[in-house]
Design a protein around this motif. Structure first.
Motif, PDB file in Angstrom:
ATOM      1  N   THR A   1       7.168  -9.818  -2.041  1.00 56.87           N
ATOM      2  CA  THR A   1       7.812  -8.641  -1.469  1.00 56.87           C
ATOM      3  C   THR A   1       6.875  -7.459  -1.653  1.00 56.87           C
ATOM      4  N   LEU A   2       6.453  -6.847  -0.558  1.00 58.55           N
ATOM      5  CA  LEU A   2       5.528  -5.721  -0.579  1.00 58.55           C
ATOM      6  C   LEU A   2       6.281  -4.404  -0.725  1.00 58.55           C
ATOM      7  N   ALA A   3       5.811  -3.547  -1.635  1.00 57.14           N
ATOM      8  CA  ALA A   3       6.391  -2.216  -1.822  1.00 57.14           C
ATOM      9  C   ALA A   3       5.340  -1.164  -1.482  1.00 57.14           C
ATOM     10  N   GLY A   4       5.741  -0.141  -0.738  1.00 58.92           N
ATOM     11  CA  GLY A   4       4.818   0.935  -0.383  1.00 58.92           C
ATOM     12  C   GLY A   4       5.452   1.876   0.613  1.00 58.92           C
ATOM     13  N   ARG A   5       4.645   2.820   1.118  1.00 63.54           N
ATOM     14  CA  ARG A   5       5.182   3.790   2.071  1.00 63.54           C
ATOM     15  C   ARG A   5       4.798   3.481   3.515  1.00 63.54           C
ATOM     16  N   SER A   6       4.223   2.314   3.752  1.00 63.07           N
ATOM     17  CA  SER A   6       3.911   1.873   5.110  1.00 63.07           C
ATOM     18  C   SER A   6       5.174   1.356   5.785  1.00 63.07           C
ATOM     19  N   ASP A   7       5.241   1.489   7.096  1.00 58.13           N
ATOM     20  CA  ASP A   7       6.385   0.980   7.842  1.00 58.13           C
ATOM     21  C   ASP A   7       6.530  -0.529   7.728  1.00 58.13           C
ATOM     22  N   ASP A   8       5.441  -1.237   7.399  1.00 58.52           N
ATOM     23  CA  ASP A   8       5.537  -2.698   7.279  1.00 58.52           C
ATOM     24  C   ASP A   8       5.881  -3.148   5.854  1.00 58.52           C
ATOM     25  N   ALA A   9       6.110  -2.206   4.944  1.00 58.35           N
ATOM     26  CA  ALA A   9       6.485  -2.563   3.571  1.00 58.35           C
ATOM     27  C   ALA A   9       7.908  -3.111   3.549  1.00 58.35           C
ATOM     28  N   ASP A  10       8.103  -4.177   2.770  1.00 64.80           N
ATOM     29  CA  ASP A  10       9.439  -4.753   2.616  1.00 64.80           C
ATOM     30  C   ASP A  10      10.353  -3.799   1.859  1.00 64.80           C
ATOM     31  N   ILE A  11       9.797  -3.145   0.842  1.00 63.22           N
ATOM     32  CA  ILE A  11      10.517  -2.113   0.095  1.00 63.22           C
ATOM     33  C   ILE A  11       9.838  -0.792   0.438  1.00 63.22           C
ATOM     34  N   PHE A  12      10.488  -0.005   1.290  1.00 60.33           N
ATOM     35  CA  PHE A  12       9.921   1.254   1.756  1.00 60.33           C
ATOM     36  C   PHE A  12      10.185   2.345   0.727  1.00 60.33           C
ATOM     37  N   LEU A  13       9.098   2.911   0.194  1.00 57.98           N
ATOM     38  CA  LEU A  13       9.184   3.995  -0.780  1.00 57.98           C
ATOM     39  C   LEU A  13       8.477   5.202  -0.158  1.00 57.98           C
ATOM     40  N   GLY A  14       9.231   5.981   0.565  1.00 54.31           N
ATOM     41  CA  GLY A  14       8.689   7.057   1.383  1.00 54.31           C
ATOM     42  C   GLY A  14       8.377   8.327   0.624  1.00 54.31           C
ATOM     43  N   ASP A  15       7.246   8.353  -0.039  1.00 58.63           N
ATOM     44  CA  ASP A  15       6.807   9.550  -0.746  1.00 58.63           C
ATOM     45  C   ASP A  15       5.285   9.508  -0.836  1.00 58.63           C
ATOM     46  N   VAL A  16       4.624  10.679  -0.793  1.00 54.40           N
ATOM     47  CA  VAL A  16       3.162  10.724  -0.821  1.00 54.40           C
ATOM     48  C   VAL A  16       2.563  10.251  -2.145  1.00 54.40           C
ATOM     49  N   THR A  17       3.377  10.109  -3.185  1.00 59.80           N
ATOM     50  CA  THR A  17       2.883   9.599  -4.468  1.00 59.80           C
ATOM     51  C   THR A  17       2.744   8.074  -4.453  1.00 59.80           C
ATOM     52  N   VAL A  18       3.183   7.443  -3.370  1.00 57.57           N
ATOM     53  CA  VAL A  18       3.147   5.991  -3.217  1.00 57.57           C
ATOM     54  C   VAL A  18       2.096   5.637  -2.175  1.00 57.57           C
ATOM     55  N   SER A  19       1.236   4.665  -2.488  1.00 60.09           N
ATOM     56  CA  SER A  19       0.242   4.195  -1.517  1.00 60.09           C
ATOM     57  C   SER A  19       0.933   3.395  -0.419  1.00 60.09           C
ATOM     58  N   ARG A  20       0.264   3.282   0.740  1.00 61.63           N
ATOM     59  CA  ARG A  20       0.867   2.548   1.857  1.00 61.63           C
ATOM     60  C   ARG A  20       1.211   1.118   1.463  1.00 61.63           C
ATOM     61  N   HIS A  21       0.289   0.429   0.818  1.00 57.28           N
ATOM     62  CA  HIS A  21       0.535  -0.909   0.258  1.00 57.28           C
ATOM     63  C   HIS A  21       0.290  -0.777  -1.234  1.00 57.28           C
ATOM     64  N   HIS A  22       1.322  -0.431  -1.968  1.00 57.29           N
ATOM     65  CA  HIS A  22       1.193  -0.027  -3.369  1.00 57.29           C
ATOM     66  C   HIS A  22       1.232  -1.208  -4.338  1.00 57.29           C
ATOM     67  N   ALA A  23       2.252  -2.041  -4.223  1.00 56.80           N
ATOM     68  CA  ALA A  23       2.429  -3.145  -5.173  1.00 56.80           C
ATOM     69  C   ALA A  23       3.115  -4.307  -4.481  1.00 56.80           C
ATOM     70  N   ARG A  24       2.967  -5.483  -5.084  1.00 56.39           N
ATOM     71  CA  ARG A  24       3.611  -6.691  -4.568  1.00 56.39           C
ATOM     72  C   ARG A  24       4.391  -7.348  -5.691  1.00 56.39           C
ATOM     73  N   PHE A  25       5.644  -7.671  -5.421  1.00 59.73           N
ATOM     74  CA  PHE A  25       6.484  -8.397  -6.366  1.00 59.73           C
ATOM     75  C   PHE A  25       6.479  -9.871  -5.976  1.00 59.73           C
ATOM     76  N   PHE A  26       6.437 -10.745  -6.984  1.00 56.47           N
ATOM     77  CA  PHE A  26       6.438 -12.191  -6.760  1.00 56.47           C
ATOM     78  C   PHE A  26       7.624 -12.801  -7.493  1.00 56.47           C
ATOM     79  N   VAL A  27       8.394 -13.638  -6.814  1.00 52.03           N
ATOM     80  CA  VAL A  27       9.441 -14.428  -7.445  1.00 52.03           C
ATOM     81  C   VAL A  27       9.105 -15.886  -7.169  1.00 52.03           C
ATOM     82  N   ASP A  28       8.922 -16.650  -8.245  1.00 52.10           N
ATOM     83  CA  ASP A  28       8.651 -18.079  -8.111  1.00 52.10           C
ATOM     84  C   ASP A  28       9.286 -18.818  -9.282  1.00 52.10           C
ATOM     85  N   GLU A  29       8.920 -20.068  -9.469  1.00 48.10           N
ATOM     86  CA  GLU A  29       9.546 -20.876 -10.526  1.00 48.10           C
ATOM     87  C   GLU A  29       9.310 -20.307 -11.919  1.00 48.10           C
ATOM     88  N   SER A  30       8.239 -19.523 -12.096  1.00 46.01           N
ATOM     89  CA  SER A  30       7.967 -18.949 -13.420  1.00 46.01           C
ATOM     90  C   SER A  30       8.689 -17.621 -13.657  1.00 46.01           C
TER      91      SER A  30
END
Length: 137
Positions: A63-92
């Motif tokens: 799940t991609l978090a950032g302020r880009s329109d293509d981010a899964d988690i949209f965080l609309g603020d200039v303190t956030v990069s367009r593609h800021h962070a990625r969350f991973f959910v898996d067996e671990s």
């Protein structure tokens, strides 16, 4: 002719719950803030910052978090990069990875490039303080 979009309207700062499934790229909007029904393993709750009270349920996968329109988690603020962070959910479990953002990604007040997450951990992305919640899934 403009195309219709399945993405939620982000033009108004309304507290609502957004359910996102990264496997299928689907988003559903609910109205019960702070209450998430159904089986899920992890969720991110915006504790402080813009849109406080918003809950993002994380499905398996990335799940991609950032302020880009293509981010899964949209965080609309200039303190956030367009593609800021990625969350991973898996067996671990759940983890977060910073994507070389300008302001960094913090887990429990420490800047991290990549970190495992557990319920109760706080992730700071720009002005957004997200708390990890565990589910029943």
């Amino acid at each position: 002719m403009a195309e219709e979009s399945d993405a939620p309207d982000r033009s108004q700062d309304v507290e609502e719950t957004i359910f996102y499934d990264p496997r299928h790229g689907t988003t559903e909007v609910g109205t019960q803030v702070g209450r998430v029904e159904g089986a899920f393993r992890y969720a991110l709750i915006v504790e402080r910052g813009p849109r406080a009270g918003l809950t993002y349920v994380l499905g398996d996968g990335e799940t991609l978090a950032g302020r880009s329109d293509d981010a899964d988690i949209f965080l609309g603020d200039v303190t956030v990069s367009r593609h800021h962070a990625r969350f991973f959910v898996d067996e671990s479990g759940l983890s977060v990875e910073d994507l070389r953002s300008t302001n960094g990604t913090y887990v429990n007040a420490e800047r991290q490039d990549r970190s495992p997450l557990q319920a109760g951990d706080e992730v700071i992305i720009g002005k957004y303080h997200l708390v990890v919640a565990g589910g029943h899934g």
